[in-house]
Design a protein around this motif. Structure first.
Motif, PDB file in Angstrom:
ATOM      1  N   HIS A  54       0.812  -1.215   0.000  1.00 53.61           N
ATOM      2  CA  HIS A  54       0.000   0.000   0.000  1.00 53.61           C
ATOM      3  C   HIS A  54       0.851   1.274   0.000  1.00 53.61           C
ATOM      4  CE1 HIS A  54      -3.734  -2.108   0.327  1.00 53.61           C
ATOM      5  NE2 HIS A  54      -3.283  -2.781   1.368  1.00 53.61           N
ATOM      6  N   LEU A  55       2.152   1.140   0.287  1.00 58.32           N
ATOM      7  CA  LEU A  55       3.013   2.311   0.332  1.00 58.32           C
ATOM      8  C   LEU A  55       3.077   2.993  -1.030  1.00 58.32           C
ATOM      9  CD1 LEU A  55       4.843   3.980   2.120  1.00 58.32           C
ATOM     10  CD2 LEU A  55       6.728   2.481   1.488  1.00 58.32           C
ATOM     11  N   ASN A  56       3.178   2.202  -2.100  1.00 60.27           N
ATOM     12  CA  ASN A  56       3.233   2.762  -3.446  1.00 60.27           C
ATOM     13  C   ASN A  56       1.934   2.572  -4.204  1.00 60.27           C
ATOM     14  OD1 ASN A  56       5.926   3.604  -3.282  1.00 60.27           O
ATOM     15  ND2 ASN A  56       6.611   1.513  -3.623  1.00 60.27           N
ATOM     16  N   GLY A  57       0.900   2.169  -3.561  1.00 63.44           N
ATOM     17  CA  GLY A  57      -0.362   1.903  -4.227  1.00 63.44           C
ATOM     18  C   GLY A  57      -0.447   0.449  -4.670  1.00 63.44           C
ATOM     19  N   MET A  58      -1.507   0.114  -5.350  1.00 58.38           N
ATOM     20  CA  MET A  58      -1.749  -1.249  -5.817  1.00 58.38           C
ATOM     21  C   MET A  58      -1.610  -1.288  -7.331  1.00 58.38           C
ATOM     22  SD  MET A  58      -2.570  -2.841  -3.005  1.00 58.38           S
ATOM     23  CE  MET A  58      -3.573  -4.250  -3.344  1.00 58.38           C
TER      24      MET A  58
END
Length: 145
Positions: free
Chosen positions: A30-34
């Motif tokens: 989730h840090l860089n999105g999915m």
């Protein structure tokens, strides 16, 4: 009374900060999105002489156009932003005299319906646009007109 409010506010802020840090550490994806796979397939049964033309864009730029012959596809990977709220891909399809613009990927709608494997498939046919998250079970989403 004022000291109690400040102490309570600081405790609440610390609890929220710890929750956010714990969430990011335990779920680093989730840090860089999915990531989602988006694919548009020409599902016409007889258009060998007339391709399905697709042109897609996002707020990050123009992905260009493609001329898809029967059963050809156009696919790309979408990475949502950190908050998962603003990723949006918009496509315009043209075949013969028909023209239709649609949201090929939009986070509020697709983050759940693309399924656990995050597959967002479109099948464009003579009678409309079909969606699937497994490339097997197709549901008509809308018509050309």
């Amino acid at each position: 009374m004022m000291k109690i409010r400040i102490s309570l506010l600081l405790t609440l802020s610390l609890a929220i900060a710890l929750f956010v840090v714990f969430t990011l550490i335990s779920q680093p994806q989730h840090l860089n999105g999915m990531e989602y796979e988006v694919r548009v397939v020409n599902g016409f049964t007889d258009n060998s002489s007339l391709p399905l033309v697709i042109w897609c864009t996002s707020k990050d730029g123009d992905m260009g156009g493609r001329a898809l012959q029967e059963h050809d596809d156009f696919s790309w990977v979408v990475r949502t932003n950190f908050w998962g709220s603003s990723t949006h891909f918009f496509c315009t399809m043209k075949w013969d005299q028909k023209r239709k613009s649609f949201d090929a990927f939009k986070v509020p709608r697709d983050s759940y319906r693309c399924g656990l494997l995050r597959k967002c498939y479109w099948l464009v046919k003579e009678d409309g646009f079909y969606f699937s998250n497994d490339d097997v079970n197709w549901k008509k989403d809308f018509s050309w007109y």
